[in-house]
Design a protein around this motif. Sequence first.
Motif, short mmCIF file in Angstrom:
data_model
loop_
_atom_site.label_atom_id
_atom_site.label_comp_id
_atom_site.label_asym_id
_atom_site.label_seq_id
_atom_site.Cartn_x
_atom_site.Cartn_y
_atom_site.Cartn_z
N CYS A 1 36.69 38.71 51.47
CA CYS A 1 37.99 38.43 50.83
C CYS A 1 37.51 38.48 49.81
O CYS A 1 36.55 37.95 48.73
CB CYS A 1 38.10 36.59 50.62
SG CYS A 1 38.76 35.72 49.81
N ARG A 2 38.56 39.90 49.21
CA ARG A 2 38.15 40.06 48.14
C ARG A 2 38.65 39.55 46.30
O ARG A 2 37.60 38.90 45.92
CB ARG A 2 38.63 41.64 47.51
CG ARG A 2 40.46 41.60 47.37
CD ARG A 2 40.76 42.95 47.41
NE ARG A 2 42.09 42.33 47.72
CZ ARG A 2 42.36 42.89 46.79
NH1 ARG A 2 42.61 43.43 45.38
NH2 ARG A 2 44.40 42.98 46.18
N TRP A 3 39.41 38.36 46.89
CA TRP A 3 39.65 37.67 46.12
C TRP A 3 38.60 36.18 45.55
O TRP A 3 38.06 35.56 44.32
CB TRP A 3 40.91 36.37 45.96
CG TRP A 3 42.00 37.72 46.09
CD1 TRP A 3 42.45 38.07 46.73
CD2 TRP A 3 42.85 37.80 44.71
NE1 TRP A 3 43.74 38.39 45.90
CE2 TRP A 3 43.68 38.92 44.93
CE3 TRP A 3 42.44 37.40 43.39
CZ2 TRP A 3 44.50 39.23 44.21
CZ3 TRP A 3 42.70 38.21 42.00
CH2 TRP A 3 44.11 38.89 42.81
N CYS A 4 37.49 36.30 46.40
CA CYS A 4 36.64 35.70 46.68
C CYS A 4 35.43 35.80 46.00
O CYS A 4 34.68 35.08 44.65
CB CYS A 4 36.24 34.90 48.02
SG CYS A 4 36.62 34.38 48.62
N TYR B 1 42.26 32.09 44.09
CA TYR B 1 42.37 33.22 43.02
C TYR B 1 42.18 32.04 41.57
O TYR B 1 43.79 31.59 41.21
CB TYR B 1 42.35 34.02 42.66
CG TYR B 1 42.46 34.31 41.34
CD1 TYR B 1 40.75 35.19 41.33
CD2 TYR B 1 42.44 35.25 40.70
CE1 TYR B 1 39.80 35.48 40.36
CE2 TYR B 1 41.99 35.42 38.85
CZ TYR B 1 40.59 35.75 38.99
OH TYR B 1 40.10 36.99 37.87
N LYS C 1 36.34 38.00 43.03
CA LYS C 1 36.88 37.62 41.75
C LYS C 1 36.35 36.76 41.28
O LYS C 1 35.90 36.43 39.92
CB LYS C 1 38.39 38.88 41.76
CG LYS C 1 38.73 40.42 42.22
CD LYS C 1 39.88 40.92 41.34
CE LYS C 1 40.07 41.64 41.74
NZ LYS C 1 41.35 42.45 42.51
N MET C 2 36.70 35.35 42.12
CA MET C 2 36.78 34.48 41.45
C MET C 2 35.00 34.05 41.27
O MET C 2 34.98 33.96 40.03
CB MET C 2 36.65 33.30 42.35
CG MET C 2 36.76 31.64 42.35
SD MET C 2 38.51 31.47 41.40
CE MET C 2 37.49 29.81 41.15
#
Length: 129
Positions: free
Chosen positions: A42-45, A106, A47-48
């Motif tokens: 999960c790339r949004w994880c 996000y 980023k978050m």
Amino acid sequence: GALFTTLLFAEGTVWVKDINTAFEQAEKEQKTVMVLVEGKHCRWCKKMKHRTLGDENVQKKLQSYIAVKVMREDEDAVKDLPIIHGVPSIFFMTPEKEVIESVVGYFNVEDFLSYISDVEKKISKTQSN
């Protein structure tokens, strides 16, 4: 700039190593637990974690919480959590594992800060009762 953020992140939010420890500590210290649920790919994880949770103002706010990260794939870690509808998910929970507030997806710094303010209002309501 990237290096600086990572260093700041490493020093800022102190992540408790597992969810059981988090709730034990919360009970001792009478604090609210913030659970971040991530997914493997999960790339949004990411980023978050780096952008939002790595932000100085967010970290200041989170100092009064017990923060813990769990993987969605870790069945043992998520068994006491509500249904996870997506990642990243964040649950603010009492030491008794009741959900005060939860959010999926996000959030940028500004939105997350206002979300924490809502959480804090809810917490002070429950504590004054």
